[in-house]
Design a protein around this motif. Sequence first.
Motif, PDB file in Angstrom:
ATOM      1  N   UNK A  93      10.213  -4.068   0.271  1.00 37.19           N
ATOM      2  CA  UNK A  93      10.636  -4.590  -1.032  1.00 37.19           C
ATOM      3  C   UNK A  93       9.419  -4.875  -1.905  1.00 37.19           C
ATOM      4  N   UNK A  94       8.384  -5.478  -1.319  1.00 38.48           N
ATOM      5  CA  UNK A  94       7.188  -5.794  -2.102  1.00 38.48           C
ATOM      6  C   UNK A  94       6.521  -4.538  -2.629  1.00 38.48           C
ATOM      7  N   UNK A  95       6.433  -3.517  -1.810  1.00 42.41           N
ATOM      8  CA  UNK A  95       5.796  -2.279  -2.254  1.00 42.41           C
ATOM      9  C   UNK A  95       6.548  -1.658  -3.426  1.00 42.41           C
ATOM     10  N   UNK A  96       7.868  -1.691  -3.365  1.00 41.28           N
ATOM     11  CA  UNK A  96       8.666  -1.125  -4.455  1.00 41.28           C
ATOM     12  C   UNK A  96       8.549  -1.993  -5.703  1.00 41.28           C
ATOM     13  N   UNK A  97       8.738  -3.307  -5.538  1.00 41.42           N
ATOM     14  CA  UNK A  97       8.791  -4.202  -6.694  1.00 41.42           C
ATOM     15  C   UNK A  97       7.444  -4.307  -7.401  1.00 41.42           C
ATOM     16  N   UNK A  98       6.369  -4.431  -6.636  1.00 46.64           N
ATOM     17  CA  UNK A  98       5.068  -4.674  -7.252  1.00 46.64           C
ATOM     18  C   UNK A  98       4.415  -3.385  -7.762  1.00 46.64           C
TER      19      UNK A  98
END
Length: 635
Positions: A403-408
């Motif tokens: 999720x962090x890789x996609x969101x950030x």
Amino acid sequence: MVLQFLPSRLCLPLNAAHFHILPSTSLSLPRPDRRKIPTMSFPSSSAASPSVKDPNKEGEEQGKVAQALKYHHQTKHSFTNYARGPRGLDWANQPNPFRRYISAPLIPLLHFPAEKQAITDDAPLYSSLFHSLPPPKPISQSSISQLFYDSLALSAWKTTGNCTWSLRVNPSSGNLHPTEAYLISPPIQSLSDSPFVAHYAPKEHSLEVRATIPSGFFPKFFPENSFLIGISSIFWREAWKYGERAFRYCNHDVGHAIGAVAMAAATLGWDVKLLDGFGHDDLQKLMGLDIFPEFKVPSRPIKGKFPDIEFEHPDCLLLVFPNGSNQFHANYKELSSAVKEFVNLESKGKPNSLSREHVCWDIIYRTAEAVKKPLTVQSGEFPVDQFQSSGICSENSYKGLTVREVARKRRSAVDMDGVTVMERETFYQILLHCVPSGNGGKHRRQLALPFRALSWDAEVHAALFVHRVVGLPKGLYFLVRNEDHLEELKRATRPEFNWEKPAGCPDDLPLYELATANCQELAKRLSCHQDIASDGCFSLGMVAHFEPTLSDKGAWMYPRLFWETGVLGQVLYLEAHAVGISATGIGCFFDDPVHELLGFRGSKFQSLYHFTIGGPVLDKRIMSLPAYPGPSIDK
């Protein structure tokens, strides 16, 4: 069928495979940027108000609905006229994108690695969140830090030549960021020994403590291990560039922020729900925004020094709580009484100044006043709907990102390459995550992530222009996100439309083929002549069930319809990046020509937001810098 019909007043030569709805090609129009720079000036608008019932006869609420409709119709773009805005950009008075409360205590939050992570409960796969949530984390300095880091923080800095600017995890029209956020929380070790209200400062990734609140507030009214996030808007930040249409875009951004918070919270095993029983005045007191002096709205657009125009308008309040929590009793009347006592709290910090001079577009502030939500006084059980997983048809479409890789790493594409194609199964998978009710059953209630944060049944649909999807004919399609509206939509649209399920479409995806044609030029012209709308794999217009919703529920639903489009837009951004391509929100489009294409008459359905998804073109002249620590500049 092949898309061949044409409104008589917009006629151009046709062939069997190409449909145009646009003015004469000799018509010269200004070319606004992707996110909508109006080019008109200050004189009073000659736009006619929509036909509504006499507010003097229909009462105060009907008058508020009339104001919302007047604003909406007055701020439409057309082939011959753009909504009123500045002649050009006054760079000397560009608003500071960072609100700070001078002298308020600043508490740094923790930072987290943005590079490839091991797949754990702390860093679940993006696609896994649509199926189930991990066990809830306790409220702590670490978990609160992670929530903001993955939803509202800076994601990078960009630099080229003498220009340097920041990007954020939550998207914003024109990268102007009118949205501010507040944490209202019980005591958290290493953050505060007392319950508190704090403003989130994204440039510093820190909390500015604004006030301490009574110790009994959370135990009396909210579930254990829960806290609140308040969202507000500074209209001036957006109006500086976009003039009267800015109120629309501020509310798009609120929706993006809601979606961003809901997705980041899900990573921590937390659920998010809009506390929509609160009224505007309650939100203002709870977030400490009553410190701003009342802005006296002039009778017409004017330019000058109006520091009071930099106030923050409270939009909404989100309850964040452990997934799987039981229902709890919500007495908004008692809550409102408790919040009224917050005016006696000692407020810390003075808001910074954002610009030396300002322009007031008066209709924005009159409309914001008209659509303020009143307090819902009745009490009862607060609904905590069971988490509903979303449908699966092509899990392999995703690139194995957290999720962090996609969101950030999410970015708005500046251009699309006009070459990248998408597999049909990937297209269907993206749309399965765009429907509100999740896997199976009729779509109406918003039970799936992140739409479950909203408190009303779905009111927004999507008209899709399919350009480059392998195995799917080019043409016009329609995603019905609330199937209670299906028959009404069929009656409201053109009788020539097919309304047939396309080949291979999953049973629980309410997607319909309307007509086949090459719609690339059409999509471009309808989105203010912008190539990006035609050069992706597909683009779309978000269509809201509009005037009936305002009439039935109240004028306060007007901004909420835009919030719903923003949440849907956030899903489209994340989905695009999760499958390895990109997306861009488009706020500049020709409103009524879109409606004419679909056959809509009147204001029953209105297009509120456009989007495009495809392969991005990267500008190699622009260099990326880390979000933290960023360069030592103010903007």
